[in-house]
Design a protein around this motif. Structure first.
Motif, short mmCIF file in Angstrom:
data_model
loop_
_atom_site.label_atom_id
_atom_site.label_comp_id
_atom_site.label_asym_id
_atom_site.label_seq_id
_atom_site.Cartn_x
_atom_site.Cartn_y
_atom_site.Cartn_z
N VAL A 161 64.27 87.28 38.26
CA VAL A 161 63.42 87.67 39.37
C VAL A 161 64.26 88.19 40.54
O VAL A 161 63.92 89.21 41.16
CB VAL A 161 62.52 86.50 39.82
N GLU A 162 65.36 87.52 40.84
CA GLU A 162 66.18 87.97 41.96
C GLU A 162 66.86 89.31 41.68
O GLU A 162 67.05 90.12 42.60
CB GLU A 162 67.21 86.90 42.33
N GLU A 163 67.24 89.57 40.44
CA GLU A 163 67.78 90.88 40.10
C GLU A 163 66.72 91.96 40.31
O GLU A 163 67.01 93.05 40.84
CB GLU A 163 68.29 90.89 38.67
N THR A 199 59.86 96.01 31.81
CA THR A 199 60.84 95.02 32.24
C THR A 199 60.27 93.63 32.00
O THR A 199 59.10 93.38 32.34
CB THR A 199 61.15 95.17 33.75
N LEU A 200 61.06 92.76 31.43
CA LEU A 200 60.68 91.35 31.29
C LEU A 200 61.56 90.51 32.21
O LEU A 200 62.77 90.75 32.32
CB LEU A 200 60.85 90.88 29.84
N LEU A 201 60.96 89.54 32.86
CA LEU A 201 61.68 88.68 33.79
C LEU A 201 62.00 87.34 33.13
O LEU A 201 61.10 86.57 32.78
CB LEU A 201 60.86 88.48 35.07
N SER A 202 63.28 87.08 32.96
CA SER A 202 63.74 86.00 32.09
C SER A 202 63.49 84.60 32.63
O SER A 202 63.40 83.64 31.84
CB SER A 202 65.24 86.16 31.82
N ASP A 203 63.38 84.46 33.96
CA ASP A 203 63.23 83.12 34.52
C ASP A 203 61.84 82.88 35.11
O ASP A 203 61.60 81.84 35.73
CB ASP A 203 64.30 82.85 35.58
N ALA A 204 60.93 83.82 34.90
CA ALA A 204 59.55 83.66 35.37
C ALA A 204 58.64 83.45 34.18
O ALA A 204 57.57 84.05 34.05
CB ALA A 204 59.12 84.87 36.19
N THR A 205 59.06 82.58 33.30
CA THR A 205 58.33 82.27 32.09
C THR A 205 58.82 80.93 31.56
O THR A 205 59.72 80.32 32.12
CB THR A 205 58.55 83.36 31.02
#
Length: 208
Positions: free
Chosen positions: A196-198, A164-170
C-alpha cells in the motif's frame, strides 16, 4: 512517472464477517490478518484513494438469505459453507462494511452488483460500471487473497485492464496460502504487485 488517470480501486469483500473479531469467517483468516496487519493497510488504501479522488468500486459477495441455493445441483464448497453458516447474511452485522472502509458517494465510490462465486466481475455489472467512467487501471485489494481477490484480478486482466494487486491489504485462510499467492502467483498474473505504501508513493508522485 506513472499516471493515475483512469484508475479505480476495486475493494473486495471488506465485510465484518471477514474483518471483525465477531465475524463468522474471522477465525479462519485471523492469523493471516494479524501477520500482515491487513486491516491497517486496507484503511490506509481507502485514505490514499480518497485524498487523491480515486474512486473505490466495491466488489461484494452475494448476501445470504433463506431460500438461496435451494434446488441447486452445482454448489461449490463456498456455497455449501455459506448456506451452512449463513455467512454474509442479509441484514446481519456481518454484511456491514468494516468501519473506516465504507463507501463515500462524494468520492465517486460505487457498489457493484454482488458476485455469487469468487470474481467480482463474473455475473456482475462491475466491468460495465468501470467502462462508463473510462477506467482502464484497477488497483485490487481485499478478501481473500487466494479466492475472491485473486479471481477478481485474473478476470480484470482477461478483460484488458492494467492490474495492480496490493500485497499487504489482504489476507488468506492461512499465512502459508497468503504468502504463496502474494510471492509466487500474483507476480505471474498481474502487471505489478505493490505494498500500500509503495502504491501511495506512486500516487503522490503522479500529483507533483
Amino acid at each position: 512517472m506513472e499516471s493515475h488517470d483512469h484508475t479505480a480501486v476495486v475493494l473486495v469483500d471488506p465485510y465484518n464477517d471477514f474483518l471483525h473479531p465477531d465475524g463468522k469467517l474471522y477465525p479462519a483468516v485471523k492469523d493471516s490478518l494479524q501477520a500482515s496487519d491487513s486491516i491497517k493497510h486496507m484503511k490506509r488504501l481507502v485514505e490514499v484513494a480518497r485524498a487523491a479522488h480515486i474512486p473505490i468500486y466495491y466488489g461484494l459477495h452475494k448476501q445470504y438469505k433463506e431460500g438461496f441455493y435451494d434446488g441447486w445441483h452445482r454448489m461449490t464448497s463456498s456455497h455449501i459453507r455459506t448456506k451452512k453458516l449463513h455467512v454474509f447474511e442479509e441484514g446481519s452485522f456481518g454484511v456491514n462494511i468494516y468501519e473506516g472502509m465504507e463507501p463515500d458517494i462524494e468520492n465517486g465510490d460505487v457498489i457493484a452488483s454482488k458476485h455469487w462465486n469468487s470474481s467480482s466481475f463474473a455475473n456482475t455489472d462491475l466491468d460495465y460500471l468501470l467502462r462508463q467512467r473510462n477506467i482502464t487501471k484497477v488497483v485490487c485489494a481485499g478478501m481473500a487473497s487466494t479466492t475472491c481477490l485473486e479471481s477478481t484480478a485474473r478476470y480484470a486482466r482477461e478483460l484488458g485492464y492494467d492490474v495492480t494487486l496490493l500485497s499487504d491489504a489482504t489476507a488468506g485462510f492461512s499465512i502459508a496460502a497468503n504468502d504463496a499467492a502474494v510471492n509466487l502467483v500474483w507476480p505471474l498474473i498481474v502487471d505489478r504487485v505493490l505494498t500500500v505504501e509503495e502504491w501511495a508513493a506512486s500516487v503522490a508522485g503522479s500529483k507533483l
